[in-house]
Design an enzyme around this catalytic site. Structure first.
Site, PDB file in Angstrom:
ATOM      1  CD  GLU A  28      -8.634  -5.959 -21.981  1.00  0.00           C
ATOM      2  OE1 GLU A  28      -8.772  -5.033 -22.818  1.00  0.00           O
ATOM      3  OE2 GLU A  28      -8.538  -5.752 -20.772  1.00  0.00           O
ATOM      4  CG  HIS A  30     -12.704  -6.025 -26.003  1.00  0.00           C
ATOM      5  ND1 HIS A  30     -11.367  -6.351 -25.954  1.00  0.00           N
ATOM      6  CD2 HIS A  30     -12.770  -4.706 -25.653  1.00  0.00           C
ATOM      7  CE1 HIS A  30     -10.670  -5.272 -25.614  1.00  0.00           C
ATOM      8  NE2 HIS A  30     -11.492  -4.270 -25.425  1.00  0.00           N
ATOM      9  CG  ASP A  39      -8.367  -2.523 -25.847  1.00  0.00           C
ATOM     10  OD1 ASP A  39      -9.530  -2.172 -26.121  1.00  0.00           O
ATOM     11  OD2 ASP A  39      -8.018  -2.909 -24.716  1.00  0.00           O
ATOM     12  CG  HIS A 114      -5.140  -2.230 -22.675  1.00  0.00           C
ATOM     13  ND1 HIS A 114      -6.275  -2.947 -22.350  1.00  0.00           N
ATOM     14  CD2 HIS A 114      -4.157  -2.686 -21.846  1.00  0.00           C
ATOM     15  CE1 HIS A 114      -5.976  -3.809 -21.373  1.00  0.00           C
ATOM     16  NE2 HIS A 114      -4.709  -3.655 -21.053  1.00  0.00           N
ATOM     17  CD  GLU A 116      -6.852  -2.602 -17.984  1.00  0.00           C
ATOM     18  OE1 GLU A 116      -6.852  -2.154 -19.163  1.00  0.00           O
ATOM     19  OE2 GLU A 116      -7.798  -3.277 -17.542  1.00  0.00           O
ATOM     20  CG  HIS A 167     -13.704  -3.961 -21.128  1.00  0.00           C
ATOM     21  ND1 HIS A 167     -12.484  -3.778 -21.750  1.00  0.00           N
ATOM     22  CD2 HIS A 167     -14.014  -5.267 -21.274  1.00  0.00           C
ATOM     23  CE1 HIS A 167     -12.074  -4.935 -22.233  1.00  0.00           C
ATOM     24  NE2 HIS A 167     -12.980  -5.857 -21.961  1.00  0.00           N
ATOM     25  CD  GLU A 172     -13.289  -1.009 -25.514  1.00  0.00           C
ATOM     26  OE1 GLU A 172     -12.055  -0.862 -25.567  1.00  0.00           O
ATOM     27  OE2 GLU A 172     -13.828  -1.931 -24.860  1.00  0.00           O
TER      28      GLU A 172
HETATM   29 ZN    ZN Z   1     -11.006  -2.295 -24.943  1.00  0.00          ZN
HETATM   30 MN    MN Z   2      -8.515  -2.901 -22.815  1.00  0.00          MN
END
Ligand code: ZN
Ligand code: MN
Length: 246
Positions: A28, A30, A39, A114, A116, A167, A172
């Site tokens: 994903e 970032h 992630d 992650h 979701e 995010h 992170e």
């Molecule tokens: Zn992430």
């Molecule tokens: Mn994520």
């Protein structure tokens, strides 16, 4: 120890004795400064730190996750964000748990990186424990193991926006600067946010709920020092959970 590095005989002799950790991530976007596998990197490192503390068996990390949501990961439109359908993630996770059970695994920790993923991981575990006898499975997200006191400290200057909005931002980025600094583009770290953050979902998502950069909050407040504090506290807390629950 890492399951993938063992021989089948070594694995056979360890799988029933140890807590089996399954880290789960995503591929994903970032932001402009972090790689697509943030992630994956973060829960994989947490699994290793927990292994150092309690002697676990760490399975290979699931490198893909459920679809990115606009307000917690930027959504599906960024190049590289490569997601699974919910059913695919459920079946993938369920298959791994069932196979490991067949080999003797009875104590499991699904360590999510992650945002979701969680509902689908819980569904896979529900389906698993309906069929498997004498098992115990924990699912957890690393960010839920950060104490309120450390949240206050890390977000003292920027303010805490909620874990969904965090995010590609402070935590992170900090964890990546600590775990894998070679993957961080330090000269591309920025602050950003969407023009609005609706309290409901919109399909297809309009542009004003997604920052063009993919960064949902203030990444410039990140540091390797913050990453080290997060890493130590979260690993200690997960190890304590494992010790208490198993
Ligand atoms: Zn992430
Ligand atoms: Mn994520």
């Amino acid at each position: 120890m890492e399951a993938a590095h063992l021989t089948w005989e070594e694995y056979r002799d360890e799988v029933a004795k140890r807590v089996v950790i399954l880290p789960v991530g995503s591929l994903e976007q970032h932001g402009p400064h972090l790689p697509l596998n943030v992630d994956v990197v973060i829960p994989t490192h947490f699994a290793r730190l927990v292994d150092e503390r309690v002697g676990a068996l760490v399975l290979p990390t699931i490198a893909y996750g459920y679809k990115s949501h606009p307000t917690s990961g930027g959504g599906q439109l960024f190049p590289g964000t490569t997601s699974l359908n919910g059913m695919t993630l459920i079946h993938l996770t369920l298959d791994i748990l069932k196979e490991t059970y067949r080999h003797g695994g009875r104590k499991f920790l699904v360590l999510n990186g992650h945002y979701e993923n969680l509902a689908f991981l819980n569904e896979a575990v529900e389906l698993f424990v309906e069929q498997a006898k004498d098992v115990k499975v924990l699912t957890l997200c690393w960010w839920d193991q950060v104490s309120d006191e450390l949240v206050d400290e890390i977000f003292a200057e920027a303010g805490f926006p909620g874990w969904d909005t965090e995010h590609a931002a402070i935590t992170e980025t900090s964890l990546m600067q600590y775990f894998a600094p070679e993957l961080v583009r330090e000269d591309k770290i920025i602050d950003d946010q969407s023009e609005r953050k609706p309290t409901y979902s919109i399909f297809p998502p309009p542009a004003d709920i997604i920052p063009a950069s993919g960064v949902l909050y203030k990444a410039t407040y990140a540091s390797a020092e913050k990453g080290e504090k997060l890493a130590t506290q979260v690993a200690d807390r997960i190890a304590a959970i494992v010790a208490e629950e198993f």
